[in-house]
Design a protein around this motif. Structure first.
Motif, short mmCIF file in Angstrom:
data_model
loop_
_atom_site.label_atom_id
_atom_site.label_comp_id
_atom_site.label_asym_id
_atom_site.label_seq_id
_atom_site.Cartn_x
_atom_site.Cartn_y
_atom_site.Cartn_z
N UNK A 199 36.97 -64.54 -2.31
CA UNK A 199 36.80 -65.80 -1.58
C UNK A 199 36.97 -65.57 -0.08
N UNK A 200 37.92 -64.69 0.29
CA UNK A 200 38.18 -64.41 1.70
C UNK A 200 37.13 -63.48 2.30
N UNK A 201 36.25 -62.93 1.45
CA UNK A 201 35.24 -62.00 1.94
C UNK A 201 35.77 -60.61 2.21
N UNK A 202 36.96 -60.30 1.69
CA UNK A 202 37.56 -58.97 1.89
C UNK A 202 37.19 -58.10 0.69
N UNK A 203 35.94 -57.63 0.69
CA UNK A 203 35.39 -56.97 -0.48
C UNK A 203 36.02 -55.60 -0.73
N UNK A 243 26.88 -52.40 -2.67
CA UNK A 243 25.94 -51.37 -2.24
C UNK A 243 24.60 -51.96 -1.84
N UNK A 244 24.12 -52.93 -2.60
CA UNK A 244 22.86 -53.59 -2.27
C UNK A 244 22.95 -54.30 -0.92
N UNK A 245 24.09 -54.95 -0.67
CA UNK A 245 24.25 -55.68 0.60
C UNK A 245 24.28 -54.75 1.80
N UNK A 246 24.73 -53.49 1.58
CA UNK A 246 24.82 -52.52 2.68
C UNK A 246 23.64 -51.57 2.75
N UNK A 247 22.69 -51.76 1.84
CA UNK A 247 21.61 -50.78 1.68
C UNK A 247 20.83 -50.57 2.99
N UNK A 248 20.59 -51.61 3.73
CA UNK A 248 19.80 -51.49 4.94
C UNK A 248 20.62 -51.07 6.15
N UNK A 249 21.92 -51.32 6.12
CA UNK A 249 22.75 -51.06 7.30
C UNK A 249 23.59 -49.81 7.21
N UNK A 250 23.95 -49.37 6.01
CA UNK A 250 24.86 -48.22 5.86
C UNK A 250 24.51 -47.48 4.57
N UNK A 251 23.54 -46.60 4.64
CA UNK A 251 23.07 -45.89 3.45
C UNK A 251 24.15 -44.99 2.86
N UNK A 298 29.29 -46.18 -2.97
CA UNK A 298 29.55 -47.26 -3.92
C UNK A 298 28.77 -47.05 -5.22
N UNK A 299 27.50 -46.70 -5.09
CA UNK A 299 26.69 -46.55 -6.29
C UNK A 299 27.11 -45.32 -7.10
N UNK A 300 27.51 -44.26 -6.40
CA UNK A 300 28.01 -43.07 -7.12
C UNK A 300 29.28 -43.41 -7.89
N UNK A 301 30.12 -44.25 -7.29
CA UNK A 301 31.36 -44.63 -7.99
C UNK A 301 31.04 -45.46 -9.22
N UNK A 302 30.04 -46.34 -9.12
CA UNK A 302 29.63 -47.13 -10.28
C UNK A 302 29.15 -46.21 -11.41
N UNK A 303 28.36 -45.21 -11.06
CA UNK A 303 27.85 -44.27 -12.07
C UNK A 303 29.00 -43.45 -12.67
N UNK A 304 29.98 -43.10 -11.83
CA UNK A 304 31.14 -42.34 -12.33
C UNK A 304 31.95 -43.17 -13.33
N UNK A 305 32.09 -44.47 -13.05
CA UNK A 305 32.79 -45.34 -13.99
C UNK A 305 32.05 -45.43 -15.31
#
Length: 828
Positions: free
Chosen positions: A655-659, A691-699, A705-712
């Motif tokens: 809610x606070x946006x502290x992702x 990761x999707x939200x940062x895709x254009x600004x911070x590859x 993030x996506x590697x961590x998702x795959x690791x999980x």
């Protein structure tokens, strides 16, 4: 009124020692108060300590009752307590139990539960001390013995009333594994079975050792309902332990009494078996009329004169009267049996003859059961459970897993343990597979987790010494009929059964055990020489202990009253929210009163946090979530393993946006609840979305993030392989596999990375699940829509278009048509 009765000990040091017992008004107040406790509190679900707030209120009520009783007891001790007696030293030593729980609370992983367990052990130590002193004469022991037996008989009759439909108590008939299992007041059949094992042995002892014929007949009449209740708990563990406990108890009786004991047991057992089949049929048909699960969610009762209840009562009363008549005959023939066995009884090892013979017969009986013969005289459901007794059955394997996992906890908290409630807080971090068990299913194992090896030695030392002291003097005592053996039977039987189940988590049951242990410790009081202290010094010391006890009892009563009041305020707040739907300011008034009395209680804090979150969603006022952030952070220090707290923090950070903080909390949840697939699901979804939200600004960050998702996802696969190694007979527990939302999240990642075949492979197994949502659900769930769109586009990309899937999506959410066309153009 005050009378003096002769004591069992006297001085041998040539100085004054009390030669009498203070049989005063205070003494009788304590006896009657303890008796009243035995009648009142079993009907509060046995004071089950589940370590969740729903069960706390009656426990605090019991504490208030006992701590007030301890204040009176402290006044009584001013004339009775002496350091230089075995009673005095045991009373002093019993305080070590609450002390080690208090000590372990300083490093507790669940602060509130550690405090609760400390208070509970203060209550148990109080009962132990009461037992040491208030049952000091034959008369007071008789009162306490009959209070214990009669209250237990009331529990049995209460269970039978529920069994035959005249009373409805939630889960007094517990539907488990396709059968209705009797639980009476305890709502858990195995604990009730352990309690009944103790009761049937005590009733058999009283039936065969009663001084009056009517007493023998009364106890005999209760044997059939007890046996019947025991069988209908369907507890295999209790029935396995019963022969062992019989062999444990028999050597404490003379030979002719052993024979009478076995005959009474056989007659009552056969009487029960004669009626068991018919009553089993009847109670199942009654349950189908009475129980909510079989009656549209509504509980009913039926009058006793209505069939089949009346038929069952006739069978039960007839079998009970027949058994009472036989026991009366055994009582009348006691002298004749004694005379016939007199020569054999003179033999040195004659006391072991009946136990050895019984052991041989027991082995034969086990082989008969395992051969399938049980089906000829037992109802099918009971016979099947008995025939399935083996060390490879799931309940045995699961308990073994609990104990192994518990030792992992002990290895990390070796000396003082993890504090009260340590197993409940930590087991999911250490568990071998995703079972759910807030109890370790062993009193000793759970105690070891909670107070470590130091506390474990104190507990075992106290219990072991009491039994050593009692047994040593019991066999030197030449009295024929020892009324106090009932307390040995009760405590020993329950403690033995508690080795394989959580009977002692019922505060009422543990109260009975520690009261009984206290009685045993006080039966044979002896003077203990303390050479360095003069009589005058001892005289001064004798007032210190009662004074300290009085102060402690007052403090404990105040603490228990505060917690009791906090519970009442909390429940009132919940009632206002659920039943009357009052506005937030009116709800917060009683909740804040509860928090003022018990500021660290997790349930109170979490409820306020949830109400603040709801208030933010309605008003968008960020002060609510900022206040929540502070409150939840403070609570984390005392309750670091509280699942709901971790989830509340995750929601609040979002809610606070502290992702980043939200992701850290989810990673913490995975570490502490390693078999909870919900934490994996939330984390993988958050990594995919962030990761999707940062895709254009911070590859680079997107890739992390996506590697961590795959690791999980790989971790989930590794754990699934681990589950495949479990024995075939052992239940896995909770489902642990990629959820549909995990598949959607991973599928979206793979789609964004242009791994279209992998996307289809990941999402295709849940295609049927995807097609079950209505238009409103699809419109509200953006994550679900994105997943379906990614899947449809991946199918297009590999040349397997699915028109039905696209139509399903676009008809529900028309704007998805444009998004699909836009992304399809990119493929071209």
């Amino acid at each position: 009124m005050k009378t003096k009765t002769k004591s069992n000990y006297s001085s041998n040091r040539g100085r004054p020692v009390a030669k009498s017992v203070d049989f005063s008004l205070l003494h009788w107040i304590l006896i009657l108060s303890a008796s009243l406790y035995l009648f009142i509190f079993p009907f509060q679900t046995g004071l089950f300590n589940s370590l969740i707030y729903d069960f706390e209120l009656p426990i605090y009520e019991a504490m208030l009752f006992v701590f007030i009783m301890l204040i009176v007891f402290a006044a009584y001790l001013f004339k009775q307590w002496q350091l230089e007696t075995s009673r005095g030293l045991l009373a002093l030593g019993s305080l070590l139990l609450p002390f080690v729980y208090w000590l372990s609370s300083f490093q507790a992983v669940a602060s509130h539960n550690a405090k609760l367990m400390t208070l509970i052990y203060c209550l148990l130590a109080g009962f132990f001390m009461l037992g040491l002193y208030i049952a000091s004469t034959f008369t007071t022991r008789q009162v306490l013995k009959y209070a214990l037996l009669l209250s237990s008989y009331c529990v049995v009759l209460f269970g039978v009333l529920n069994l035959l439909g005249q009373r409805y108590f939630p889960d007094a008939l517990w539907f488990s594994s396709g059968d209705y299992r009797l639980t009476s007041v305890f709502q858990y059949s195995n604990t009730y079975a352990g309690y009944l094992v103790a009761l049937v042995l005590a009733a058999l002892y009283c039936a065969t050792h009663a001084r009056r014929w009517y007493s023998a007949a009364f106890h005999g009449a209760m044997l059939v309902p007890i046996w019947l209740s025991l069988m209908l708990t369907y507890s295999r563990g209790a029935l396995v332990l019963l022969p062992i406990l019989i062999l444990l108890v028999l050597p404490f009786m003379r030979l002719h009494k052993q024979v009478q004991f076995i005959l009474a047991m056989a007659i009552s057992g056969v009487s029960m078996l004669i009626i068991l089949g018919k009553i089993t049929q009847n109670y199942i048909s009654i349950a189908e009329r009475v129980q909510p699960r079989a009656n549209g969610g509504v509980a009913n009762t039926i009058p006793f004169w209505e069939s089949p209840a009346l038929e069952s009562w006739i069978w039960l009363v007839a079998a009970s009267l027949l058994t009472a008549l036989v026991v009366y005959g055994l009582h009348r023939s006691s002298g004749w049996v004694h005379d016939k066995l007199a020569k054999i009884a003179e033999k040195r090892f004659s006391v072991f003859a009946v136990p050895v013979l019984l052991a041989v017969l027991g082995i034969v009986f086990v082989f008969v059961l395992l051969s399938g013969f049980a089906n000829t005289f037992l109802p099918e459901a009971i016979a099947n459970r008995l025939e399935n007794i083996n060390f490879q059955q799931h309940s045995v394997l699961e308990r073994a897993t609990f104990y192994v996992d518990a030792m992992k906890v002990v290895a990390d908290y070796p000396l003082l343990g993890a504090g009260g409630g340590g197993w409940t807080a930590l087991y999911e971090q250490y568990q071998n597979n995703p079972y759910i068990s807030r109890q370790a299913h062993s009193y000793l194992v759970q105690s070891l987790v909670e107070v470590g090896w130091i506390g474990f030695v104190v507990l075992i030392g106290l219990i072991g010494f009491v039994y050593y002291w009692y047994i040593r003097h019991y066999f030197k005592d030449r009295e024929d009929e020892k009324d106090h053996l009932v307390f040995f039977i009760f405590s020993a039987a329950i403690l033995v059964h508690s080795l394989i189940d959580f009977d002692m988590s019922y505060v009422y049951v543990s109260s009975v055990v520690f009261l009984s242990l206290g009685v045993l410790g006080g039966i044979y009081p002896k003077e203990i020489k303390i050479p360095k202290l003069s009589w005058n010094q001892l005289r001064i010391i004798r007032y210190i202990y009662p004074s300290v006890l009085a102060v402690l009892a007052i403090i404990l009563a105040v603490v228990a009253y505060r917690e009791y009041n906090a519970q009442r305020y909390f429940k009132h707040a919940v009632y206002l929210a659920t039943s009357e739907q009052r506005p937030l300011n009116e709800l917060l008034a009683p909740l804040d009163e509860a928090l003022a009395l018990s500021p660290d209680h997790p349930a109170y804090n979490l409820l306020k946090a949830d109400w603040y979150r709801q208030a933010y969603l309605q008003t968008q006022d960020t002060t609510y979530v900022e206040e929540n952030k502070k409150r939840l952070t403070e609570l984390k220090h005392s309750e670091p393993y509280e699942r709901q707290l971790i989830l509340a923090q995750y929601r609040n950070f979002k809610v606070l946006g502290e992702y980043n903080l939200a992701l850290e909390v989810l990673e913490e949840g995975i570490r502490k609840f390693q078999w909870d697939i919900n934490f994996y699901e939330a984390a993988i979804m958050e990594y995919a979305l962030t990761g999707q939200n940062l895709q254009d600004s911070d590859e680079a960050q997107t890739k992390l993030y996506w590697d961590r998702a795959m690791a999980l996802l790989d971790e989930i696969g590794d754990k699934q392989q681990q589950l495949e190694e479990l024995p075939e007979e052992q239940l896995q527990g909770r489902e642990f596999a990629p959820t549909p939302y995990i598949r959607l999240a991973i599928g979206q990642i793979q789609f964004e990375q242009a791994n279209y075949a992998a996307t289809v492979e990941m999402i295709q197994p849940i295609q049927e699940w995807l097609m079950q949502f209505d238009a409103q659900q699809l419109q509200q769930d953006a994550f679900l829509r994105t997943g379906i769109r990614s899947y449809a586009l991946a199918l297009e990309a590999i040349g397997q278009p699915d028109k039905a899937l696209k139509d399903y999506l676009t008809q529900a959410v028309p704007e998805e048509q444009g998004r699909l066309l836009e992304q399809l153009e990119q493929f071209n």
